[in-house]
Motif scaffolding. Structure first.
Motif, PDB file in Angstrom:
ATOM      1  N   ARG A   1      -5.487  11.623  -0.742  1.00 54.87           N
ATOM      2  CA  ARG A   1      -6.752  12.036   0.102  1.00 54.87           C
ATOM      3  C   ARG A   1      -6.549  11.069   1.280  1.00 54.87           C
ATOM      4  O   ARG A   1      -6.752  10.011   1.111  1.00 54.87           O
ATOM      5  CB  ARG A   1      -7.961  11.986  -0.390  1.00 54.87           C
ATOM      6  CG  ARG A   1      -8.017  13.231  -1.607  1.00 54.87           C
ATOM      7  CD  ARG A   1      -9.449  13.148  -2.042  1.00 54.87           C
ATOM      8  NE  ARG A   1      -9.602  14.280  -3.092  1.00 54.87           N
ATOM      9  CZ  ARG A   1      -9.310  14.072  -4.246  1.00 54.87           C
ATOM     10  NH1 ARG A   1      -8.931  13.199  -4.796  1.00 54.87           N
ATOM     11  NH2 ARG A   1      -9.461  15.227  -5.224  1.00 54.87           N
ATOM     12  N   ARG A   2      -6.132  11.645   2.477  1.00 61.22           N
ATOM     13  CA  ARG A   2      -6.163  10.824   3.583  1.00 61.22           C
ATOM     14  C   ARG A   2      -7.339   9.903   3.917  1.00 61.22           C
ATOM     15  O   ARG A   2      -7.398   8.831   4.231  1.00 61.22           O
ATOM     16  CB  ARG A   2      -6.002  11.640   4.960  1.00 61.22           C
ATOM     17  CG  ARG A   2      -5.723  11.088   6.263  1.00 61.22           C
ATOM     18  CD  ARG A   2      -5.708  11.954   7.359  1.00 61.22           C
ATOM     19  NE  ARG A   2      -5.808  11.281   8.681  1.00 61.22           N
ATOM     20  CZ  ARG A   2      -4.729  10.703   9.295  1.00 61.22           C
ATOM     21  NH1 ARG A   2      -3.596  10.618   8.649  1.00 61.22           N
ATOM     22  NH2 ARG A   2      -4.832  10.081  10.462  1.00 61.22           N
ATOM     23  N   ALA A   3      -8.647  10.331   3.520  1.00 57.47           N
ATOM     24  CA  ALA A   3      -9.884   9.640   3.868  1.00 57.47           C
ATOM     25  C   ALA A   3      -9.882   8.428   2.923  1.00 57.47           C
ATOM     26  O   ALA A   3     -10.637   7.480   3.000  1.00 57.47           O
ATOM     27  CB  ALA A   3     -10.977  10.473   3.578  1.00 57.47           C
ATOM     28  N   GLU A   4      -9.068   8.368   1.946  1.00 58.70           N
ATOM     29  CA  GLU A   4      -9.083   7.474   0.981  1.00 58.70           C
ATOM     30  C   GLU A   4      -7.977   6.456   1.054  1.00 58.70           C
ATOM     31  O   GLU A   4      -7.594   5.283   0.048  1.00 58.70           O
ATOM     32  CB  GLU A   4      -9.031   7.989  -0.518  1.00 58.70           C
ATOM     33  CG  GLU A   4     -10.287   8.671  -0.804  1.00 58.70           C
ATOM     34  CD  GLU A   4     -10.189   9.532  -2.296  1.00 58.70           C
ATOM     35  OE1 GLU A   4      -9.388   9.287  -2.877  1.00 58.70           O
ATOM     36  OE2 GLU A   4     -11.412  10.033  -2.180  1.00 58.70           O
ATOM     37  N   LEU A   5      -7.134   6.509   2.175  1.00 49.65           N
ATOM     38  CA  LEU A   5      -5.963   5.569   2.293  1.00 49.65           C
ATOM     39  C   LEU A   5      -6.449   4.273   2.687  1.00 49.65           C
ATOM     40  O   LEU A   5      -7.490   4.018   3.340  1.00 49.65           O
ATOM     41  CB  LEU A   5      -5.209   6.196   3.430  1.00 49.65           C
ATOM     42  CG  LEU A   5      -4.383   7.193   3.138  1.00 49.65           C
ATOM     43  CD1 LEU A   5      -3.580   7.872   4.702  1.00 49.65           C
ATOM     44  CD2 LEU A   5      -3.324   7.285   2.337  1.00 49.65           C
TER      45      LEU A   5
ATOM     46  N   ARG B   1       0.173   7.515  -7.201  1.00 44.81           N
ATOM     47  CA  ARG B   1      -0.814   8.297  -7.270  1.00 44.81           C
ATOM     48  C   ARG B   1      -0.640   9.675  -7.356  1.00 44.81           C
ATOM     49  O   ARG B   1       0.308  10.110  -6.595  1.00 44.81           O
ATOM     50  CB  ARG B   1      -1.765   7.707  -5.823  1.00 44.81           C
ATOM     51  CG  ARG B   1      -2.317   6.610  -5.792  1.00 44.81           C
ATOM     52  CD  ARG B   1      -2.931   6.236  -4.532  1.00 44.81           C
ATOM     53  NE  ARG B   1      -3.960   7.024  -4.463  1.00 44.81           N
ATOM     54  CZ  ARG B   1      -4.727   6.949  -3.260  1.00 44.81           C
ATOM     55  NH1 ARG B   1      -4.312   5.828  -2.124  1.00 44.81           N
ATOM     56  NH2 ARG B   1      -5.626   7.609  -2.750  1.00 44.81           N
TER      57      ARG B   1
ATOM     58  N   THR C   1      -3.830   3.949   7.077  1.00 47.09           N
ATOM     59  CA  THR C   1      -4.406   4.990   8.202  1.00 47.09           C
ATOM     60  C   THR C   1      -3.846   4.457   9.498  1.00 47.09           C
ATOM     61  O   THR C   1      -3.580   5.377  10.379  1.00 47.09           O
ATOM     62  CB  THR C   1      -5.812   4.664   8.009  1.00 47.09           C
ATOM     63  OG1 THR C   1      -6.300   5.036   6.859  1.00 47.09           O
ATOM     64  CG2 THR C   1      -6.463   5.495   9.195  1.00 47.09           C
TER      65      THR C   1
ATOM     66  N   SER D   1       0.873  -1.048  -0.122  1.00 49.05           N
ATOM     67  CA  SER D   1      -0.146   0.046   0.351  1.00 49.05           C
ATOM     68  C   SER D   1       0.899   1.476  -0.071  1.00 49.05           C
ATOM     69  O   SER D   1       0.504   2.393  -0.794  1.00 49.05           O
ATOM     70  CB  SER D   1      -1.018   0.006   1.284  1.00 49.05           C
ATOM     71  OG  SER D   1      -1.925  -1.104   1.057  1.00 49.05           O
TER      72      SER D   1
END
Length: 177
Positions: free
Chosen positions: A85-89, A81, A94, A74
């Motif tokens: 976006r942190r929310a999409e890690l 990329r 995360t 990952s």
């Protein structure tokens, strides 16, 4: 000060956080030589036998051991990329970022943050740990040649040139804020 008279923190033995370059200016899983961690630990154990030593290298290795392939895959995928976006890690990334935040909090909770920054290679993680410790009013000892780096100068209680100077600082009592 002798090893027998190990300083105490507010709640028992003094705690030392070993900050230092892991990734530095490298990409991916290419890490710097981590042998400094053992040298710092040996120096502290020889002079502060009762000290609590928090080594992020050990914490990271233990955490990664549970799922190294997922984390490495990952993390490597991030290079391809364009926008992250942190929310999409991925969940393991995360967790990795949360571990980073836990480590910076641990730096702030320790009595002394010892920052190993050899040569002139900056380390954003070490800077975050130093800032966290500084803001918490802790002693920050930078072992580095970077005497003119604003982050080092701003966050350090004392800047020392090498491991011998650190040992001398400890032998002289290791003044803390």
């Amino acid at each position: 000060m002798t090893a027998d008279a190990a300083p105490q923190g507010a709640h028992g033995p003094r705690a030392y956080f070993l900050a230092g370059t892991m990734q530095g200016a490298r990409t991916g899983a290419d890490l710097t030589d981590q042998s400094y961690r053992q040298l710092l630990t040996e120096t502290l154990r020889g002079r502060r036998p009762g000290a609590v030593i928090h080594d992020p290298g050990v914490v990271m290795a233990e955490w990664l051991a549970a799922h190294p392939a997922d984390v490495r895959a990952s993390h490597a995928a991030l290079a391809g990329r364009r926008v992250i976006r942190r929310a999409e890690l991925a969940p393991e990334l995360t967790e990795l970022t949360e571990l980073f935040h836990r480590l910076t909090r641990l730096a702030a909770e320790s009595d002394v943050c010892v920052a190993w920054l050899p040569g002139h290679e900056p380390s954003m993680g070490t800077a975050a740990e130093m800032l966290s410790a500084h803001r918490a009013g802790r002693t920050v000892v930078a072992i580095t040649d970077m005497r003119q780096n604003l982050a080092v100068l701003s966050c350090s209680t004392v800047i020392l040139p090498d491991l011998d100077a650190f040992a001398d600082w400890l032998d002289a009592g290791g003044d803390v804020t």
